[in-house]
Write a protein that holds these residues in place. Structure first.
Motif, PDB file in Angstrom:
ATOM      1  N   ALA A 163      11.775   5.057  -2.672  1.00 45.29           N
ATOM      2  CA  ALA A 163      12.986   4.317  -3.050  1.00 45.29           C
ATOM      3  C   ALA A 163      13.156   3.007  -2.294  1.00 45.29           C
ATOM      4  CB  ALA A 163      14.221   5.198  -2.826  1.00 45.29           C
ATOM      5  N   ASP A 164      12.540   2.857  -1.139  1.00 49.75           N
ATOM      6  CA  ASP A 164      12.725   1.661  -0.316  1.00 49.75           C
ATOM      7  C   ASP A 164      11.579   0.664  -0.459  1.00 49.75           C
ATOM      8  OD1 ASP A 164      14.380   0.293   1.600  1.00 49.75           O
ATOM      9  OD2 ASP A 164      12.863   0.722   3.128  1.00 49.75           O
ATOM     10  N   THR A 167      -0.277   6.865   2.547  1.00 47.47           N
ATOM     11  CA  THR A 167       0.133   5.473   2.754  1.00 47.47           C
ATOM     12  C   THR A 167       1.646   5.372   2.818  1.00 47.47           C
ATOM     13  OG1 THR A 167      -1.840   4.603   1.644  1.00 47.47           O
ATOM     14  CG2 THR A 167       0.073   3.145   1.780  1.00 47.47           C
ATOM     15  N   PRO A 168       2.218   4.794   3.872  1.00 46.85           N
ATOM     16  CA  PRO A 168       3.674   4.616   3.949  1.00 46.85           C
ATOM     17  C   PRO A 168       4.190   3.800   2.767  1.00 46.85           C
ATOM     18  CG  PRO A 168       2.661   4.209   6.082  1.00 46.85           C
ATOM     19  CD  PRO A 168       1.533   4.329   5.095  1.00 46.85           C
ATOM     20  N   GLY A 169       5.267   4.287   2.168  1.00 42.40           N
ATOM     21  CA  GLY A 169       5.849   3.619   1.007  1.00 42.40           C
ATOM     22  C   GLY A 169       5.429   4.226  -0.313  1.00 42.40           C
ATOM     23  N   VAL A 170       4.411   5.072  -0.311  1.00 44.10           N
ATOM     24  CA  VAL A 170       3.964   5.748  -1.528  1.00 44.10           C
ATOM     25  C   VAL A 170       4.645   7.110  -1.612  1.00 44.10           C
ATOM     26  CG1 VAL A 170       2.016   6.860  -2.687  1.00 44.10           C
ATOM     27  CG2 VAL A 170       1.741   4.576  -1.679  1.00 44.10           C
ATOM     28  N   GLU A 171       5.303   7.359  -2.737  1.00 43.00           N
ATOM     29  CA  GLU A 171       6.001   8.635  -2.927  1.00 43.00           C
ATOM     30  C   GLU A 171       5.146   9.656  -3.672  1.00 43.00           C
ATOM     31  OE1 GLU A 171      10.425   9.264  -3.892  1.00 43.00           O
ATOM     32  OE2 GLU A 171       9.447   9.216  -5.855  1.00 43.00           O
ATOM     33  N   ALA A 200      -5.936  -2.160  -7.329  1.00 49.43           N
ATOM     34  CA  ALA A 200      -4.640  -1.760  -7.869  1.00 49.43           C
ATOM     35  C   ALA A 200      -4.064  -2.864  -8.737  1.00 49.43           C
ATOM     36  CB  ALA A 200      -3.671  -1.436  -6.730  1.00 49.43           C
ATOM     37  N   VAL A 201      -3.515  -2.478  -9.880  1.00 48.80           N
ATOM     38  CA  VAL A 201      -2.750  -3.385 -10.726  1.00 48.80           C
ATOM     39  C   VAL A 201      -1.279  -3.122 -10.421  1.00 48.80           C
ATOM     40  CG1 VAL A 201      -2.253  -4.122 -13.081  1.00 48.80           C
ATOM     41  CG2 VAL A 201      -4.550  -3.316 -12.491  1.00 48.80           C
ATOM     42  N   ALA A 202      -0.717  -3.949  -9.568  1.00 44.20           N
ATOM     43  CA  ALA A 202       0.649  -3.729  -9.075  1.00 44.20           C
ATOM     44  C   ALA A 202       1.674  -4.218 -10.094  1.00 44.20           C
ATOM     45  CB  ALA A 202       0.842  -4.466  -7.748  1.00 44.20           C
ATOM     46  N   ASP A 203       2.650  -3.381 -10.384  1.00 43.05           N
ATOM     47  CA  ASP A 203       3.675  -3.690 -11.381  1.00 43.05           C
ATOM     48  C   ASP A 203       5.012  -3.143 -10.891  1.00 43.05           C
ATOM     49  OD1 ASP A 203       4.982  -4.435 -13.682  1.00 43.05           O
ATOM     50  OD2 ASP A 203       3.781  -3.206 -15.040  1.00 43.05           O
ATOM     51  N   HIS A 204       5.686  -3.942 -10.054  1.00 45.74           N
ATOM     52  CA  HIS A 204       6.960  -3.533  -9.471  1.00 45.74           C
ATOM     53  C   HIS A 204       6.773  -2.319  -8.542  1.00 45.74           C
ATOM     54  CE1 HIS A 204       8.025  -5.958 -13.004  1.00 45.74           C
ATOM     55  NE2 HIS A 204       9.157  -6.249 -12.390  1.00 45.74           N
ATOM     56  N   GLN A 205       7.380  -1.183  -8.883  1.00 42.42           N
ATOM     57  CA  GLN A 205       7.285   0.015  -8.040  1.00 42.42           C
ATOM     58  C   GLN A 205       6.257   1.022  -8.546  1.00 42.42           C
ATOM     59  OE1 GLN A 205      11.617   0.830  -8.144  1.00 42.42           O
ATOM     60  NE2 GLN A 205      11.542   0.745  -5.912  1.00 42.42           N
ATOM     61  N   VAL A 206       5.428   0.583  -9.475  1.00 39.28           N
ATOM     62  CA  VAL A 206       4.345   1.409 -10.003  1.00 39.28           C
ATOM     63  C   VAL A 206       3.062   0.598  -9.951  1.00 39.28           C
ATOM     64  CG1 VAL A 206       3.461   2.599 -12.060  1.00 39.28           C
ATOM     65  CG2 VAL A 206       5.891   2.751 -11.483  1.00 39.28           C
ATOM     66  N   GLU A 219      17.163  -1.825 -19.853  1.00 39.45           N
ATOM     67  CA  GLU A 219      15.829  -1.240 -19.728  1.00 39.45           C
ATOM     68  C   GLU A 219      15.660  -0.458 -18.429  1.00 39.45           C
ATOM     69  OE1 GLU A 219      13.625  -4.814 -19.773  1.00 39.45           O
ATOM     70  OE2 GLU A 219      14.428  -5.424 -21.707  1.00 39.45           O
ATOM     71  N   TYR A 220      16.373  -0.873 -17.410  1.00 36.03           N
ATOM     72  CA  TYR A 220      16.272  -0.280 -16.076  1.00 36.03           C
ATOM     73  C   TYR A 220      17.419  -0.804 -15.231  1.00 36.03           C
ATOM     74  CZ  TYR A 220      14.006  -4.847 -15.600  1.00 36.03           C
ATOM     75  OH  TYR A 220      13.726  -6.193 -15.677  1.00 36.03           O
ATOM     76  N   GLY A 221      17.651  -0.143 -14.105  1.00 32.92           N
ATOM     77  CA  GLY A 221      18.550  -0.665 -13.097  1.00 32.92           C
ATOM     78  C   GLY A 221      17.729  -1.092 -11.889  1.00 32.92           C
ATOM     79  N   ILE A 222      18.238  -2.053 -11.155  1.00 34.78           N
ATOM     80  CA  ILE A 222      17.548  -2.538  -9.955  1.00 34.78           C
ATOM     81  C   ILE A 222      18.195  -1.930  -8.724  1.00 34.78           C
ATOM     82  CG2 ILE A 222      17.197  -4.613  -8.539  1.00 34.78           C
ATOM     83  CD1 ILE A 222      16.635  -6.120 -11.129  1.00 34.78           C
ATOM     84  N   THR A 223      17.378  -1.524  -7.776  1.00 38.07           N
ATOM     85  CA  THR A 223      17.863  -0.959  -6.520  1.00 38.07           C
ATOM     86  C   THR A 223      17.360  -1.800  -5.360  1.00 38.07           C
ATOM     87  OG1 THR A 223      15.956   0.532  -6.443  1.00 38.07           O
ATOM     88  CG2 THR A 223      17.968   1.393  -7.429  1.00 38.07           C
ATOM     89  N   SER A 224      18.002  -1.652  -4.219  1.00 35.59           N
ATOM     90  CA  SER A 224      17.619  -2.434  -3.041  1.00 35.59           C
ATOM     91  C   SER A 224      16.373  -1.847  -2.389  1.00 35.59           C
ATOM     92  CB  SER A 224      18.770  -2.451  -2.030  1.00 35.59           C
ATOM     93  OG  SER A 224      19.902  -3.131  -2.568  1.00 35.59           O
ATOM     94  N   VAL A 225      15.504  -2.728  -1.925  1.00 35.40           N
ATOM     95  CA  VAL A 225      14.272  -2.324  -1.239  1.00 35.40           C
ATOM     96  C   VAL A 225      14.072  -3.187   0.002  1.00 35.40           C
ATOM     97  CG1 VAL A 225      13.090  -1.471  -3.303  1.00 35.40           C
ATOM     98  CG2 VAL A 225      12.906  -3.893  -2.689  1.00 35.40           C
TER      99      VAL A 225
END
Length: 456
Positions: free
Chosen positions: A339-340, A308-312, A281-287, A239-245
């Motif tokens: 990404a981080d 906001t830092p961390g928002v792309e 906000a309804v936080a759901d992982h990176q979205v 479904e997805y790949g996981i990346t380091s944060v």
């Protein structure tokens, strides 16, 4: 129609296939592999719903693992009714073409009250005395007792939480074999979640996740061999790949500091009251889906989020259309992490006022996704004694609070949800040689490829 298994190994990406997964590497090399351009958000419920309907979230309605139910003014995650998926499923379409077609759904999400012939999904028991007991729900209902008499009680507490192990995935795999032996479905959908856990906990750190990779490789070998020996074709996907944060972003704390979050005092602790909050906000992982109950603040909220830092990226109405998220369940704004970073649900500013569920594994009460539930609180000096005492209270019938989860979001080192830059971190689709498979496919194409494999 050709009997087919679709094996969903969560978090399997090209980056983690290699020396620690010798069987999968060899098996995949003998097949055709495509990189899947994931749906946004790249999370379980949205990805699976796209695969099983061939429709984007704007049509099937699954905008995340949870959302704000506006008619109830409540945030709800991990609902289970298939009625929430608003378009036809792959088995409905295939059954119209051939009434003899049957499908088994082993732990793919929204697995209750669907039109699937056979279904197995986690469903704890909640007796009136406050206990939570491992169990599952099945279609037909009698399948539950038959499976648990053969395989033992479904190991719910190894399925999610700080005690996760390969055992829950093994139980699912054995259940899939039993369903094949007893019913011989035309299509067997199997969900193997094991990689999801420590990859979210540790990120891509092979010194810590190599054991998990070897375990899932052995399990995949056993399952694939079983089905192929029965002449059943196997499709493998993720479904997805996981990346380091490294950076958790607390959007609701930012809104709280602005005075936009409304909390209720419950026995000295704070709970979020979404219906009276101006912004949340309804936080759901990176979205995250950001709801702005006061429309006059929309431009101000968007500007705040963009700096906001961390928002792309911040998607407004037009941006949501670009990503197939223009649905009434989506937030007024959809925020994507860089990404981080990843988004927490945390809304309190003082940990002493955090709600009691914050320190527990409590996926249904939390107003957002909480991967910190995978971590045992490092402040507990002798965990076995504390947990043992709570389990004893449970067995004796006393009320207890399994408050063993920390409130330190920096402990989470892996995440998913955004669309990663590298193809190595995207989900994969693997099928038999000889097919005309593009090297990269859209998420909705998975639906068409499964149908083609069954009908060829």
């Amino acid at each position: 129609m050709k009997k087919t298994v679709v094996l969903d190994i969560v978090a399997l990406s090209s980056r983690v296939i290699g020396e620690h997964t010798p069987f999968l590497k060899q098996w995949i090399d003998s097949k055709q592999k495509a990189i899947v351009e994931p749906v946004l958000p790249a999370v379980t419920c949205s990805a699976q719903s796209v695969y099983l309907t061939g429709k984007w979230p704007t049509e099937n309605g699954i905008v995340g693992n949870g959302w704000y139910f506006q008619d109830e003014c409540e945030i709800k995650f991990w609902r289970q009714s298939n009625k929430l998926v608003q378009t036809e499923k792959i088995w409905d379409i295939l059954r119209k073409e051939n009434p003899d077609f049957t499908v088994a759904n082993l732990f793919w999400w929204y697995n209750m009250y669907s039109t699937a012939d056979y279904a197995v999904t986690p469903r704890p028991l909640y007796p009136a005395d406050g206990r939570k007991l491992p169990d599952c729900h099945t279609q037909p209902m009698g399948l539950r007792d038959r499976l648990q008499s053969e395989l033992g009680q479904f190991p719910l507490f190894t399925f999610w939480g700080p005690n996760t192990t390969i055992e829950s995935s093994k139980w699912i795999a054995e259940a899939a074999k039993k369903v094949e032996e007893w019913y011989q479905p035309t299509l067997n959908l199997i969900y193997i979640p094991h990689l999801d856990y420590n990859l979210q906990k540790y990120g891509i750190d092979f010194s810590k996740i190599s054991k998990d990779l070897r375990e899932v490789d052995d399990l995949a070998k056993d399952l694939i061999t079983f089905f192929e020996n029965r002449g059943i074709q196997v499709i493998l996907l993720s479904e997805y790949g996981i990346t380091s944060v490294n950076r958790p972003v607390h959007l609701n704390r930012i809104f709280k500091e602005k005075g936009w979050i409304q909390v209720k005092n419950e026995l000295g602790l704070e709970t979020l009251d979404a219906g009276t909050s101006a912004v949340f906000a309804v936080a759901d992982h990176q979205v995250a889906h950001v709801h702005v109950n006061d429309p006059s603040k929309l431009a101000e909220v968007k500007a705040l989020l963009e700096k906001t830092p961390g928002v792309e990226k911040v998607l407004d109405a037009e941006g949501k259309k670009d990503y197939h998220l223009d649905h009434e369940r989506s937030g007024d704004l959809v925020v994507i992490a860089d990404a981080d970073s990843w988004f927490t649900y945390y809304f309190w500013l003082d940990d002493s006022k955090a709600p009691d569920y914050a320190r527990c594994v409590d996926i249904h009460r939390k107003p957002g996704y909480d991967p910190v539930e995978l971590v045992l609180d490092p402040a507990i000096k002798i965990p076995i004694l504390k947990i043992g005492a709570k389990v004893l209270k449970k067995k004796l019938g006393f009320r207890y609070l399994m408050d063993v989860i920390p409130l330190d979001a920096t402990l989470v080192k892996g995440a998913h949800g955004r669309i990663p830059e590298s193809d190595l971190d995207k989900p994969i689709f693997v099928s038999a040689k000889g097919e005309d498979l593009d090297q990269k496919i859209e998420a909705i194409t998975v639906f068409d490829l499964i149908i083609k494999a069954i009908k060829d």
